[in-house]
Enzyme design. Structure first.
Site, PDB file in Angstrom:
ATOM      1  CE  LYS A   1      39.332  40.378  29.032  1.00 15.53           C
ATOM      2  NZ  LYS A   1      40.236  40.050  30.103  1.00 15.53           N
TER       3      LYS A   1
ATOM      4  CB  CYS B   1      42.938  42.869  29.637  1.00 11.70           C
ATOM      5  SG  CYS B   1      44.552  42.090  29.912  1.00 11.70           S
TER       6      CYS B   1
ATOM      7  CD  GLU C   1      41.692  42.472  33.174  1.00 14.60           C
ATOM      8  OE1 GLU C   1      40.728  41.651  32.761  1.00 14.60           O
ATOM      9  OE2 GLU C   1      42.743  42.685  32.755  1.00 14.60           O
TER      10      GLU C   1
END
Length: 282
Positions: free
Chosen positions: A116, A153, A43
């Site tokens: 995200k 994540c 990430e």
């Protein structure tokens, strides 16, 4: 049998962006020398994991996607005939930032991006200071190694996203991370293998590793590495990565196992979307 040789990396912050980018260019070259067909980095690979603090100076790491960084890796992708998953800090316009992953095909074509969707805001993960929630849904990209999806994540804690990627046709899902010891340790062992088995696809999980004390001093956290790949039956493909230290991992993935796992379990056949209305209730 169709085999996809897959690479994933884990490393710590070098201290400056240019050397960090150069290090990942070297990862591509090293992976190519071992025959890898696709690679994914951790990430926000080109900088520190700045969510540890809330400081506007880190907005300077944000850049256009597509832009100079994606162009740089597009050339490498074409040179080495490799698909690249590139997790970057994106600026749509000043003051509008996203935690993003660009997907570059093996011929160097920029295919698109994922932003995200789920943004945490807890101790040492102050991400709402830096990112807006994603607004591109759950895209799946048709690449040289098959149909590819991305989560990032914190997304991994939400099973709905994993399922939508499967319904959208994903065969390989990449989940780049910056995860540290604490509440997430047990979930790290459970969630991605469970998502792989529940959806019948491979999940590729790179993580940061080590302490970024060169950036944050005593505030630094100790990212636990242990990057891995889970197969469509929920098993690890080879050993997990090291708990400490940089690593380039190469694994061969039998893509026929996607069809085998789905035919064996038929989770998609037996879904009951008519019974799931509470999931989408506000």
């Amino acid at each position: 049998m169709t085999t996809v040789r897959t690479a994933l990396t884990q490393t710590t912050w070098t201290g400056d962006e240019e050397s960090m980018v150069a290090k990942h260019e070297d990862f591509v070259r090293r992976a190519a020398a071992e025959g890898a067909q696709v690679i994914c980095f951790q990430e926000l690979f080109h900088g520190p994991y700045f969510g540890i603090v809330q400081d506007s100076k880190y907005y300077e790491y944000a850049q256009n996607v597509p832009g100079p960084l994606t162009e740089r890796f597009s050339k490498l992708a074409a040179e080495h005939n490799m698909v690249i998953i590139l997790p970057v800090y994106e600026e749509e316009q000043p003051g509008v930032y996203y935690n993003t992953a660009a997907v570059i095909d093996a011929d160097g074509t920029y295919l698109g991006k994922y932003r995200k969707n789920h943004i945490p805001h807890v101790e040492k993960f102050w991400e709402k200071f830096y990112f807006r929630p994603g607004n591109l849904g759950w895209p799946v990209f048709d690449t040289a190694v098959g149909k590819v999806g991305v989560t990032i994540c914190y997304d991994r804690h939400f099973p709905e996203g994993w399922r939508v990627l499967g319904l959208n046709g994903a065969q390989l899902v990449f989940n780049p991370n910056a995860s540290k010891p604490g509440l997430s340790n047990r979930l790290w062992d459970l969630e991605q293998p469970t998502a792989a088995a529940a959806n019948g696809y491979y999940v590729v999980v790179p993580n940061r590793v080590g302490e970024e004390t060169n950036e944050f001093g005593e505030e630094a956290v100790d990212f636990y590495g242990t990057s891995y790949i889970a197969d469509p039956q929920g098993n690890y493909v080879g050993e997990r990565g090291a708990r400490d230290g940089e690593e380039l991992m190469i694994r061969d993935l039998d893509m026929d196992l996607v069809r085998t796992a789905r035919n064996n379990w038929q989770f998609y056949r037996d879904r009951r979307p008519d019974a799931y209305n509470p999931i989408t209730a506000p």
